[in-house]
Design a protein around this motif. Structure first.
Motif, mmCIF file in Angstrom:
data_model
loop_
_atom_site.group_PDB
_atom_site.id
_atom_site.type_symbol
_atom_site.label_atom_id
_atom_site.label_comp_id
_atom_site.label_asym_id
_atom_site.label_seq_id
_atom_site.Cartn_x
_atom_site.Cartn_y
_atom_site.Cartn_z
ATOM 1 N N ASP A 199 0.840 -1.185 0.000
ATOM 2 C CA ASP A 199 0.000 0.000 0.000
ATOM 3 C C ASP A 199 0.883 1.246 0.000
ATOM 4 O O ASP A 199 1.525 1.560 1.015
ATOM 5 C CB ASP A 199 -0.916 -0.018 1.228
ATOM 6 N N TYR A 200 0.953 1.924 -1.140
ATOM 7 C CA TYR A 200 1.812 3.093 -1.275
ATOM 8 C C TYR A 200 1.188 4.082 -2.258
ATOM 9 O O TYR A 200 0.804 3.717 -3.367
ATOM 10 C CB TYR A 200 3.205 2.674 -1.777
ATOM 11 N N THR A 201 1.077 5.305 -1.817
ATOM 12 C CA THR A 201 0.645 6.400 -2.677
ATOM 13 C C THR A 201 1.780 7.406 -2.700
ATOM 14 O O THR A 201 2.151 7.949 -1.647
ATOM 15 C CB THR A 201 -0.638 7.065 -2.129
ATOM 16 N N PRO A 202 2.367 7.650 -3.879
ATOM 17 C CA PRO A 202 3.504 8.570 -3.932
ATOM 18 C C PRO A 202 3.112 9.988 -3.530
ATOM 19 O O PRO A 202 2.014 10.449 -3.820
ATOM 20 C CB PRO A 202 3.944 8.535 -5.396
ATOM 21 N N ASP A 203 4.028 10.650 -2.856
ATOM 22 C CA ASP A 203 3.882 12.055 -2.490
ATOM 23 C C ASP A 203 4.765 12.894 -3.408
ATOM 24 O O ASP A 203 5.782 12.404 -3.934
ATOM 25 C CB ASP A 203 4.315 12.294 -1.042
ATOM 26 N N GLU A 204 4.398 14.135 -3.562
ATOM 27 C CA GLU A 204 5.192 15.066 -4.358
ATOM 28 C C GLU A 204 6.636 15.042 -3.863
ATOM 29 O O GLU A 204 6.898 15.166 -2.668
ATOM 30 C CB GLU A 204 4.608 16.476 -4.236
ATOM 31 N N GLY A 205 7.572 14.835 -4.778
ATOM 32 C CA GLY A 205 8.991 14.834 -4.439
ATOM 33 C C GLY A 205 9.584 13.475 -4.108
ATOM 34 O O GLY A 205 10.795 13.367 -3.932
ATOM 35 N N ASP A 206 8.753 12.407 -4.014
ATOM 36 C CA ASP A 206 9.319 11.075 -3.755
ATOM 37 C C ASP A 206 10.310 10.722 -4.860
ATOM 38 O O ASP A 206 10.151 11.111 -6.014
ATOM 39 C CB ASP A 206 8.223 10.016 -3.689
ATOM 40 N N ASN A 207 11.342 9.976 -4.496
ATOM 41 C CA ASN A 207 12.429 9.637 -5.407
ATOM 42 C C ASN A 207 12.586 8.119 -5.451
ATOM 43 O O ASN A 207 12.627 7.473 -4.406
ATOM 44 C CB ASN A 207 13.710 10.303 -4.909
ATOM 45 N N LEU A 208 12.645 7.562 -6.647
ATOM 46 C CA LEU A 208 12.769 6.120 -6.844
ATOM 47 C C LEU A 208 14.018 5.835 -7.652
ATOM 48 O O LEU A 208 14.223 6.417 -8.716
ATOM 49 C CB LEU A 208 11.528 5.593 -7.580
ATOM 50 N N PHE A 209 14.877 4.944 -7.134
ATOM 51 C CA PHE A 209 16.060 4.480 -7.851
ATOM 52 C C PHE A 209 15.799 3.059 -8.331
ATOM 53 O O PHE A 209 15.245 2.247 -7.593
ATOM 54 C CB PHE A 209 17.284 4.395 -6.931
#
Length: 150
Positions: free
Chosen positions: A96-106
């Motif tokens: 359960d994950y909803t991205p927030d403004e500015g989240d960073n994924l590598f």
């Protein structure tokens, strides 16, 4: 290796840890590049992983240095545009994950200091972008393994 042509699934780690491999080293022997065996890596297969970070703030440090810029392709069909398309078409995370403004994924392999692809969640979608580590503070929140979407 996995076939990512049908999409990707970002799976959270079952055991909570990912084993990292040290980069292979090479040296020149009689004008030929020879790989130096790394015994520590024998039982650690190369896998594709993801790392998720939360944006914290702009920092005011005056640090000077170099950092490795992201790439657009880490092999095996995982290029930045393909991954961004998948991330923006459906929820690729298995938790359960909803991205927030500015989240960073590598996205990278489990090799220490390996090439990586970076995405930032901006204006409701994942974009191919990265943070300058000398200017911005981000906090690591979760890791996982990339699997093929079946």
């Amino acid at each position: 290796m996995c076939d990512f042509t049908k999409g990707i699934k970002l799976c959270s780690c079952e055991n909570g840890t990912i084993k990292f491999r040290e980069q292979e080293f090479y040296k020149m022997v009689k004008n030929e590049l020879v790989k130096i065996p790394n015994k520590k890596n024998e039982n650690i297969p190369i896998i594709f992983i993801w790392r998720l970070f939360k944006f914290k703030s702009k920092n005011n440090s005056n640090e000077i240095g170099r950092y490795m810029l992201p790439t657009n392709d880490i092999g095996n069909g995982l290029d930045a545009e393909w991954i961004a398309l998948n991330l923006n078409l459906e929820n690729c995370f298995d938790f359960d994950y909803t991205p927030d403004e500015g989240d960073n994924l590598f996205i990278q392999t489990n090799e220490i200091a390996s090439a990586y692809i970076s995405f930032i969640f901006t204006n409701g979608q994942w974009t191919i972008e990265h943070y300058d580590p000398f200017t911005w503070d981000i906090k690591h929140i979760k890791d996982g393994i990339i699997k093929e979407n079946k």
